[in-house]
Design a protein around this motif. Structure first.
Motif, PDB file in Angstrom:
ATOM      1  N   GLN A 156       4.215   5.785  15.505  1.00 44.62           N
ATOM      2  CA  GLN A 156       3.148   4.482  14.973  1.00 44.62           C
ATOM      3  C   GLN A 156       2.867   3.817  13.031  1.00 44.62           C
ATOM      4  N   LEU A 157       2.877   2.895  12.590  1.00 46.07           N
ATOM      5  CA  LEU A 157       2.616   2.475  11.638  1.00 46.07           C
ATOM      6  C   LEU A 157       0.940   2.337  11.135  1.00 46.07           C
ATOM      7  N   SER A 158       0.424   3.327  10.050  1.00 46.22           N
ATOM      8  CA  SER A 158      -0.179   3.567   9.467  1.00 46.22           C
ATOM      9  C   SER A 158      -1.313   1.641   8.485  1.00 46.22           C
ATOM     10  N   ASP A 159      -0.496   1.260   8.822  1.00 48.33           N
ATOM     11  CA  ASP A 159      -1.935  -0.471   8.414  1.00 48.33           C
ATOM     12  C   ASP A 159      -1.138  -1.415   9.898  1.00 48.33           C
ATOM     13  N   LYS A 160      -1.794  -2.092   9.693  1.00 46.94           N
ATOM     14  CA  LYS A 160      -1.943  -3.582  11.014  1.00 46.94           C
ATOM     15  C   LYS A 160      -1.101  -4.382  10.485  1.00 46.94           C
ATOM     16  N   ASP A 210      -4.278 -10.349   7.645  1.00 44.02           N
ATOM     17  CA  ASP A 210      -5.464 -10.568   7.315  1.00 44.02           C
ATOM     18  C   ASP A 210      -6.586  -9.681   7.589  1.00 44.02           C
ATOM     19  N   GLY A 211      -6.343  -8.966   9.317  1.00 46.19           N
ATOM     20  CA  GLY A 211      -7.553  -8.819  10.076  1.00 46.19           C
ATOM     21  C   GLY A 211      -7.515  -7.304   9.860  1.00 46.19           C
ATOM     22  N   GLY A 212      -6.403  -6.625   9.414  1.00 48.79           N
ATOM     23  CA  GLY A 212      -6.361  -5.030   8.900  1.00 48.79           C
ATOM     24  C   GLY A 212      -7.372  -4.308   7.631  1.00 48.79           C
ATOM     25  N   PRO A 213      -7.134  -3.369   7.905  1.00 50.29           N
ATOM     26  CA  PRO A 213      -7.817  -2.322   6.653  1.00 50.29           C
ATOM     27  C   PRO A 213      -7.518  -2.457   4.830  1.00 50.29           C
ATOM     28  N   THR A 214      -6.562  -2.756   4.826  1.00 51.07           N
ATOM     29  CA  THR A 214      -5.820  -3.510   3.725  1.00 51.07           C
ATOM     30  C   THR A 214      -4.689  -4.455   3.913  1.00 51.07           C
ATOM     31  N   PRO A 215      -5.648  -5.504   3.840  1.00 51.88           N
ATOM     32  CA  PRO A 215      -5.178  -7.188   3.999  1.00 51.88           C
ATOM     33  C   PRO A 215      -3.722  -7.935   3.032  1.00 51.88           C
ATOM     34  N   ASN A 216      -3.120  -7.829   3.460  1.00 56.37           N
ATOM     35  CA  ASN A 216      -2.372  -9.056   2.416  1.00 56.37           C
ATOM     36  C   ASN A 216      -1.508  -7.957   1.481  1.00 56.37           C
ATOM     37  N   THR A 217      -1.567  -6.973   1.610  1.00 57.05           N
ATOM     38  CA  THR A 217      -0.751  -5.822   0.959  1.00 57.05           C
ATOM     39  C   THR A 217       0.788  -5.524   0.975  1.00 57.05           C
ATOM     40  N   ASN A 260      17.077  -2.511   3.119  1.00 55.16           N
ATOM     41  CA  ASN A 260      15.858  -2.275   2.680  1.00 55.16           C
ATOM     42  C   ASN A 260      14.258  -2.767   3.807  1.00 55.16           C
ATOM     43  N   LEU A 261      13.598  -2.345   4.075  1.00 52.98           N
ATOM     44  CA  LEU A 261      12.990  -3.032   5.556  1.00 52.98           C
ATOM     45  C   LEU A 261      11.798  -3.516   4.671  1.00 52.98           C
ATOM     46  N   TYR A 262      10.701  -4.157   4.307  1.00 56.11           N
ATOM     47  CA  TYR A 262       9.949  -4.512   4.290  1.00 56.11           C
ATOM     48  C   TYR A 262       8.686  -5.267   5.294  1.00 56.11           C
ATOM     49  N   GLY A 263       7.770  -4.744   4.892  1.00 55.95           N
ATOM     50  CA  GLY A 263       6.180  -5.388   5.448  1.00 55.95           C
ATOM     51  C   GLY A 263       4.707  -5.358   4.973  1.00 55.95           C
ATOM     52  N   ILE A 264       4.926  -6.642   5.411  1.00 58.45           N
ATOM     53  CA  ILE A 264       2.763  -7.051   5.188  1.00 58.45           C
ATOM     54  C   ILE A 264       1.476  -7.197   5.816  1.00 58.45           C
ATOM     55  N   SER A 265       0.796  -6.933   5.487  1.00 55.65           N
ATOM     56  CA  SER A 265      -0.292  -6.903   6.753  1.00 55.65           C
ATOM     57  C   SER A 265      -1.148  -7.473   6.723  1.00 55.65           C
TER      58      SER A 265
END
Length: 266
Positions: free
Chosen positions: A66-70, A88-95, A81-86
Motif C-alpha cells: 500500500q502507498l501512504s499517499d494518493k 490534487d485530491g490527496g492529503p498532500t497534493p502535488n507532492t 529510480n522510481l518517482y511518483g506524484i500525488s
C-alpha cells in the motif's frame, strides 16, 4: 468497424493474484533496467492505492504494498529510480516522491502545490535531457531538475485545457512525448503538440497511463504467439492509415493486437 482505428488494445481483464478487488488504475511505467511494468491501482473499498506490477502475458497484477499517499502518476529514470506524484485530491497534493519499487515506501522530494496547475497530474522522465516532465492539469507543462528539484514552466498553452485524462510516454528514438488528454498528441520537450483533433480518435475519459504495446515482445512467449500474426494496417505518427512509404516512422498493426514501430530508409 475496421475503418476506424482503435489506438487502445483491450486484451483481457487484469486480475490481482490475491483477488484484491481493483477499482481502477493510476499511473503506468516500465523499469528500463528490468523491463517490468509497474502501476498504481486503487481498491474498490475505500480507494486505497497500491504499488503493483503487471504481467501483460498472464493478465495479472501483483501487489507490492500500500502507498501512504494518493499517487496519481509514476515514472522511472534511466537508473531504475522510481518517482511518483500525488494527485490534487490527496492529503498532500502535488507532492513529488521517490518510491522504493520493492516496498512502495515514499521518500519526500518536493512540494509543487504552490505552482499554477489544474486538475490532473502526469509525470514522465526524458532520458535525453534528464528532466522529469509534468503535465499539471489544464494547459500547464513543467520540467523538474532532479539535481535541484526546481521546476520550470515550459508552457501554459497545452491543448485540452482542464481535461482530467492526462498520460505521458517519452519515446527516446524520436525525442518526443506521446501525450494523452482528449486526443492523442505528439509533443516536443518545448510543449509543442501535434494532436489528432478528430472525434474518431477521442480517448476514453481520464486515461492515466500509456505504454507502447510492443513491450510485450520482450517476453519469449509473446514472440512465439506472434509468429503467425497478419498485418492489417499501417499508420503514420498522426494515426493516419498509409501505404508502405519510406523515410518516416510507421506503426505496423497486426491482427493479434501487436504493434511494431518501423523506420524504412529509401
Amino acid at each position: 468497424n475496421p475503418d476506424i482505428v482503435d489506438f487502445f488494445y483491450a486484451d483481457s481483464q487484469l486480475i490481482e493474484i490475491n483477488d484484491n478487488p481493483i477499482g481502477g488504475f493510476n499511473g503506468l511505467t516500465q523499469n528500463p533496467l528490468t523491463g517490468n511494468v509497474y502501476t498504481v491501482y486503487f481498491s474498490q473499498q475505500g480507494g486505497t492505492r497500491f504499488l503493483a506490477t503487471i504481467d501483460l502475458i498472464e493478465h495479472t497484477v501483483s501487489t507490492i504494498e500500500q502507498l501512504s499517499d494518493k499517487i496519481a502518476s509514476i515514472c522511472f529514470d534511466d537508473n531504475g529510480n522510481l518517482y511518483g506524484i500525488s494527485g490534487d485530491g490527496g492529503p498532500t497534493p502535488n507532492t513529488l516522491y521517490q518510491i522504493d519499487p520493492a516496498s512502495a515506501e515514499l521518500q519526500y522530494l518536493v512540494d509543487l502545490s504552490t505552482l499554477l496547475d489544474d486538475d490532473g497530474e502526469a509525470i514522465e522522465y526524458n532520458s535525453s535531457d534528464g528532466f522529469i516532465y509534468r503535465m499539471a492539469g489544464g494547459s500547464y507543462l513543467y520540467k523538474i531538475d532532479l539535481a535541484t528539484l526546481e521546476s520550470t514552466l515550459v508552457t501554459d498553452n497545452l491543448s485540452d485545457g482542464g481535461t482530467c485524462g492526462h498520460a505521458l510516454y517519452y519515446d527516446s528514438d524520436d525525442d518526443s512525448f506521446i501525450a494523452l488528454a482528449t486526443f492523442i498528441c505528439v509533443m516536443t520537450s518545448d510543449g509543442l503538440q501535434d494532436c489528432i483533433d478528430d472525434p474518431i480518435y477521442e480517448i476514453p475519459d481520464c486515461v492515466k497511463g500509456v505504454l507502447p504495446m510492443n513491450i510485450m515482445s520482450i517476453n519469449e512467449e509473446a514472440n512465439e504467439e506472434n509468429l503467425d500474426k497478419r498485418l492489417i494496417m499501417v499508420l503514420d505518427a498522426l494515426g493516419r492509415e498509409v501505404n508502405h512509404t519510406t523515410n518516416q516512422i510507421l506503426f505496423h498493426i497486426y491482427d493479434d493486437g501487436s504493434v511494431e514501430k518501423k523506420f524504412v530508409v529509401d
